[in-house]
Write an enzyme that holds these catalytic residues in place. Structure first.
Site, PDB file in Angstrom:
ATOM      1  N   THR A  14       0.864  -1.197   0.000  1.00 25.79           N
ATOM      2  CA  THR A  14       0.000   0.000   0.000  1.00 25.79           C
ATOM      3  C   THR A  14       0.888   1.230   0.000  1.00 25.79           C
ATOM      4  O   THR A  14       1.985   1.203   0.561  1.00 25.79           O
ATOM      5  CB  THR A  14      -0.875  -0.028   1.275  1.00 25.79           C
ATOM      6  OG1 THR A  14      -1.812  -1.082   1.140  1.00 25.79           O
ATOM      7  CG2 THR A  14      -1.602   1.290   1.509  1.00 25.79           C
TER       8      THR A  14
ATOM      9  N   ARG B 292     -14.638  -6.436  -0.201  1.00 27.07           N
ATOM     10  CA  ARG B 292     -13.966  -6.117   1.074  1.00 27.07           C
ATOM     11  C   ARG B 292     -13.342  -4.714   1.020  1.00 27.07           C
ATOM     12  O   ARG B 292     -12.695  -4.345   0.038  1.00 27.07           O
ATOM     13  CB  ARG B 292     -12.883  -7.166   1.342  1.00 27.07           C
ATOM     14  CG  ARG B 292     -12.074  -6.923   2.626  1.00 27.07           C
ATOM     15  CD  ARG B 292     -10.796  -6.167   2.341  1.00 27.07           C
ATOM     16  NE  ARG B 292      -9.946  -6.052   3.523  1.00 27.07           N
ATOM     17  CZ  ARG B 292      -8.859  -5.282   3.579  1.00 27.07           C
ATOM     18  NH1 ARG B 292      -8.496  -4.569   2.534  1.00 27.07           N
ATOM     19  NH2 ARG B 292      -8.146  -5.218   4.661  1.00 27.07           N
TER      20      ARG B 292
ATOM     21  N   GLY C 153     -10.839  -2.116   3.258  1.00 27.16           N
ATOM     22  CA  GLY C 153      -9.933  -2.021   4.401  1.00 27.16           C
ATOM     23  C   GLY C 153      -9.886  -0.614   4.960  1.00 27.16           C
ATOM     24  O   GLY C 153     -10.824   0.178   4.814  1.00 27.16           O
TER      25      GLY C 153
HETATM   26  N1  ASP Z   1      -4.087  -1.556   4.766  1.00 31.85           N
HETATM   27  C1  ASP Z   1      -4.344  -2.145   3.472  1.00 31.85           C
HETATM   28  C2  ASP Z   1      -5.691  -2.804   3.501  1.00 31.85           C
HETATM   29  O1  ASP Z   1      -6.021  -3.424   4.487  1.00 31.85           O
HETATM   30  C3  ASP Z   1      -3.311  -3.138   3.059  1.00 31.85           C
HETATM   31  C4  ASP Z   1      -1.872  -2.734   3.273  1.00 31.85           C
HETATM   32  O2  ASP Z   1      -1.590  -1.681   3.824  1.00 31.85           O
HETATM   33  O3  ASP Z   1      -0.976  -3.502   2.873  1.00 31.85           O
HETATM   34  O4  ASP Z   1      -6.375  -2.770   2.511  1.00 31.85           O
END
Ligand code: ASP
Length: 325
Positions: free
Chosen positions: A191, A219, A221
């Site tokens: 990310t 989903r 996040g």
């Molecule tokens: N925080 C991101 C999510 O849960 C994933 C990540 O930061 O790697 O979508």
């Protein structure tokens, strides 16, 4: 005075997993993109423009799990999330689950500046993109051979660990088993995010992601959620998070940093460390980047490593990957 800090994800980033050639690619990319953001700020540009520029550049680089190179959902598609926040006004914009928008962060900014909403999802976000003429691409544009191979491997492991139907022949309602954290920890990072302070004293934050590898269709996040993955307020700080999103949502992690500063007068370093400790107490893993009004930065993480780079009036440019740097 201006300061900038960016991340390219937190997770199992160790010298065993990242070989020297890949390490060099990451260092070059992080350094180049940091410089672009820093130059914009040095030329009098705004924090908002700097975080949008930096996250846009990170989205185009296939090294990261955002834009090109995004993780692939269980349905076999990239579903992209992004958010941006202006610390001056607390204006914010976000999109979740977009599949054909070339730059999710640009669309998030358009939601902030050209709509009366904060968060648009899925088909509605795509329709808004079409209405304002945002560049659209095929979903295949985001899918790299590397992520596709990771995804195939996760699908294989998942099928072996928990077939699509349970012992009684009923379809499983979740695509994940109790041992998922192995998949998450090893594969789900990349990310991207950026926080900045500009010469006028304004703060801004932006985050963009493909989400967790093999996530269920639909989903969402922490990354597109204001207060969870992204937050900025001139009263305290600007924050962008990365890691296992469900925990960052439950901890309201990005706002937690700001709240610790605003409500109890904590300084940035202890507020940021406290927020990550809270995520850890819940069982989550990841990190965040933050900058305050004085140009101080904090980059705590409880995972093995975090791709990160920063430059402040007194410090940097710095690029780091591993936990011991
Ligand atoms: N925080 C991101 C999510 O849960 C994933 C990540 O930061 O790697 O979508």
């Amino acid at each position: 005075m201006h300061a900038i800090c960016l991340h390219g994800g937190a997770g199992a980033i160790t010298r065993e997993i990242i070989d020297e050639a890949l390490e060099a690619k990451f260092r070059a990319s992080l350094g180049r993109i940091l410089q672009a953001g820093h130059e914009l700020l040095a030329g009098g540009g705004s924090a908002l423009d700097a975080v949008a520029l930096v996250v846009g550049l990170l989205e185009e680089d296939p090294l990261y799990n955002a834009g090109v190179g995004a993780n692939v959902s269980a349905a076999g598609e990239c579903e992209l999330d992004a958010s941006i926040m202006d610390g001056r006004t607390l204006a914010a914009g976000a999109v979740a689950g977009v599949r054909t928008v070339r730059s999710p962060i640009r669309l998030a900014r358009a939601v902030m500046e050209r709509s009366s909403h904060v968060l648009l999802t899925g088909a509605g976000a795509e329709e808004f993109a079409a209405a304002i003429g945002e560049e659209r691409v095929e979903n295949a544009h985001f899918q790299t051979p590397f992520r596709r191979a990771q995804w195939a491997r996760v699908q294989e492991l998942e099928q072996a660990a928990a077939p699509a139907v349970d012992a009684a022949g009923r379809p499983r309602v979740t695509s994940y088993t109790a041992d998922d954290n192995v998949f998450f920890r090893e594969l789900s990072f990349g990310t991207v995010g950026c926080v900045a302070l500009d010469a006028r004293g304004n703060l801004a934050a932006a985050t963009s992601t493909g989400g967790m590898m093999n996530k269920r269709f639909g989903r969402v996040g922490d990354s597109p959620l204001i207060g969870a993955g992204t937050y900025a307020s001139n009263a305290s700080c600007a924050v962008s998070c990365t890691g296992w999103g469900e925990y960052f949502v439950r901890a309201a992690a990005a706002h937690d940093v700001a709240a610790r500063m605003e409500y109890s007068g904590a300084h940035l370093g202890s507020a940021a460390a406290g927020a990550i400790a809270r995520v850890g107490e819940l069982g989550g893993e990841g990190g965040l980047i933050a900058v305050d009004r004085t140009g101080r930065v904090a980059l705590p993480f409880n995972s093995a490593g975090m791709y990160r780079a920063w430059q402040t009036p007194t410090d940097g440019p710095h690029v780091a990957l591993f936990g011991d740097e």
